[in-house]
Design a protein around this motif. Sequence first.
Motif, PDB file in Angstrom:
ATOM      1  N   GLY B  11       0.827  -1.207   0.000  1.00  0.00           N
ATOM      2  CA  GLY B  11       0.000   0.000   0.000  1.00  0.00           C
ATOM      3  C   GLY B  11       0.859   1.255   0.000  1.00  0.00           C
ATOM      4  O   GLY B  11       0.559   2.219  -0.706  1.00  0.00           O
ATOM      5  N   GLY B  12       1.943   1.231   0.776  1.00  0.00           N
ATOM      6  CA  GLY B  12       2.840   2.381   0.824  1.00  0.00           C
ATOM      7  C   GLY B  12       3.516   2.631  -0.505  1.00  0.00           C
ATOM      8  O   GLY B  12       3.660   3.788  -0.937  1.00  0.00           O
ATOM      9  N   PHE B  15       1.040   4.195  -2.801  1.00  0.00           N
ATOM     10  CA  PHE B  15       0.816   5.594  -2.426  1.00  0.00           C
ATOM     11  C   PHE B  15       2.002   6.449  -2.868  1.00  0.00           C
ATOM     12  O   PHE B  15       1.817   7.545  -3.415  1.00  0.00           O
ATOM     13  N   GLY B  18       1.900   7.099  -6.427  1.00  0.00           N
ATOM     14  CA  GLY B  18       0.892   8.123  -6.703  1.00  0.00           C
ATOM     15  C   GLY B  18       1.425   9.513  -6.436  1.00  0.00           C
ATOM     16  O   GLY B  18       1.239  10.433  -7.241  1.00  0.00           O
ATOM     17  N   VAL B  19       2.141   9.675  -5.311  1.00  0.00           N
ATOM     18  CA  VAL B  19       2.700  10.999  -4.982  1.00  0.00           C
ATOM     19  C   VAL B  19       3.716  11.406  -6.038  1.00  0.00           C
ATOM     20  O   VAL B  19       3.712  12.547  -6.532  1.00  0.00           O
ATOM     21  N   SER B  34      -3.006   9.672 -10.858  1.00  0.00           N
ATOM     22  CA  SER B  34      -2.094   9.438  -9.736  1.00  0.00           C
ATOM     23  C   SER B  34      -2.835   9.557  -8.409  1.00  0.00           C
ATOM     24  O   SER B  34      -2.542   8.821  -7.458  1.00  0.00           O
ATOM     25  N   MET B  38      -3.157   6.804  -5.358  1.00  0.00           N
ATOM     26  CA  MET B  38      -2.966   7.020  -3.921  1.00  0.00           C
ATOM     27  C   MET B  38      -4.144   6.463  -3.139  1.00  0.00           C
ATOM     28  O   MET B  38      -3.966   5.788  -2.116  1.00  0.00           O
ATOM     29  N   LEU B  39      -5.368   6.729  -3.616  1.00  0.00           N
ATOM     30  CA  LEU B  39      -6.559   6.236  -2.918  1.00  0.00           C
ATOM     31  C   LEU B  39      -6.565   4.707  -2.872  1.00  0.00           C
ATOM     32  O   LEU B  39      -6.944   4.105  -1.872  1.00  0.00           O
ATOM     33  N   ASN B  40      -6.087   4.085  -3.970  1.00  0.00           N
ATOM     34  CA  ASN B  40      -6.049   2.626  -3.995  1.00  0.00           C
ATOM     35  C   ASN B  40      -5.052   2.070  -2.991  1.00  0.00           C
ATOM     36  O   ASN B  40      -5.307   1.048  -2.360  1.00  0.00           O
ATOM     37  N   GLY B  41      -3.909   2.760  -2.856  1.00  0.00           N
ATOM     38  CA  GLY B  41      -2.927   2.320  -1.870  1.00  0.00           C
ATOM     39  C   GLY B  41      -3.492   2.371  -0.460  1.00  0.00           C
ATOM     40  O   GLY B  41      -3.295   1.450   0.348  1.00  0.00           O
ATOM     41  N   VAL B  42      -4.236   3.444  -0.167  1.00  0.00           N
ATOM     42  CA  VAL B  42      -4.847   3.571   1.160  1.00  0.00           C
ATOM     43  C   VAL B  42      -5.900   2.488   1.365  1.00  0.00           C
ATOM     44  O   VAL B  42      -6.006   1.901   2.445  1.00  0.00           O
ATOM     45  N   SER B  45      -4.435  -0.727   2.519  1.00  0.00           N
ATOM     46  CA  SER B  45      -4.112  -0.706   3.946  1.00  0.00           C
ATOM     47  C   SER B  45      -5.360  -0.894   4.795  1.00  0.00           C
ATOM     48  O   SER B  45      -5.333  -1.611   5.802  1.00  0.00           O
TER      49      SER B  45
END
Lengths: 178, 100
Positions: B11-12, B15, B18-19, B34, B38-42, B45
């Motif tokens: 997940g990190g 994210f 994405g950043v 992007s 990021m939302l998908n990485g969160v 988690s």
Amino acid sequence: MISVHLILFLAFGAVCVGGAINLLAQTHPINSALSLIAVMAALAGEYLLLGAEFVAAVQVIVYAGAVMVLFVFVIMMLNAGAEERTNGSRVAILLGVPGMLLSSILVAWVLLRHFAGETVAAGALHGDPATIGQLLFHEFLLPFEITSVLILIAIMGAVVLAAKPPTSPAVGPAGKVD
Amino acid sequence: MVPLSYYLLLGGILFACGVAGFLIQRNIITIFMSIELMLNGVNLSFVAFAAHWHSLSGQIFVFFVMVVAAAEAAVGLAIIIAVYRTRETLNVDQVNLLKL
């Protein structure tokens, strides 16, 4: 000990990371969109491994389906071409890259240390649609109703923003001044 | 059995990608994608922690994040269409004026 769960996790994870890096590397937005679809589909696999069936289905239908179709549609409608890369500032590269490496190593170290020995079994938490729906319409009823208002506002906002602006009187649709 | 930290690390990584995409890409649509990354990485988690703590609330949160992301995508893409209509460009470097 290498289990099937770990192999599947690594396979889906490799697709995720590869797609994410490909999203960064591609210059044409349609290639980025397709790699993002691959990331989302692989994430649905990860959700299934964790037992979140409902979330996996919604991920494929809403994210990889609806949202990405919207993206691809807009890319094709605006005929977006390959972007031209501009050089960033040198200070950003000199400070940013070591800072990013340092912070990612720090975060990885903390995560690996803090959660050492804690494992998640395959399908540890069974999130089937019936249970999720039960929760959604009892415990989380108020947030659920509020999101419906949010969606309504988003629909109206999208229509208002994307609607054709009123043509000015000087340039009418037929080209005549009225 | 997969360590919980592997899920959090994945997940990190998503994210962080994405950043990075948000910062280095110049096309407004790719920047928008992007944000979705990021939302998908969160979300990953959230689901991993839900499985770890044996609480379905995490999966409900993912549902709400997806709803907000869908609303955000609809409004954001409408804004992109409006920007393209007035500026005739998708490059954020050339969209630097609030008012034309």
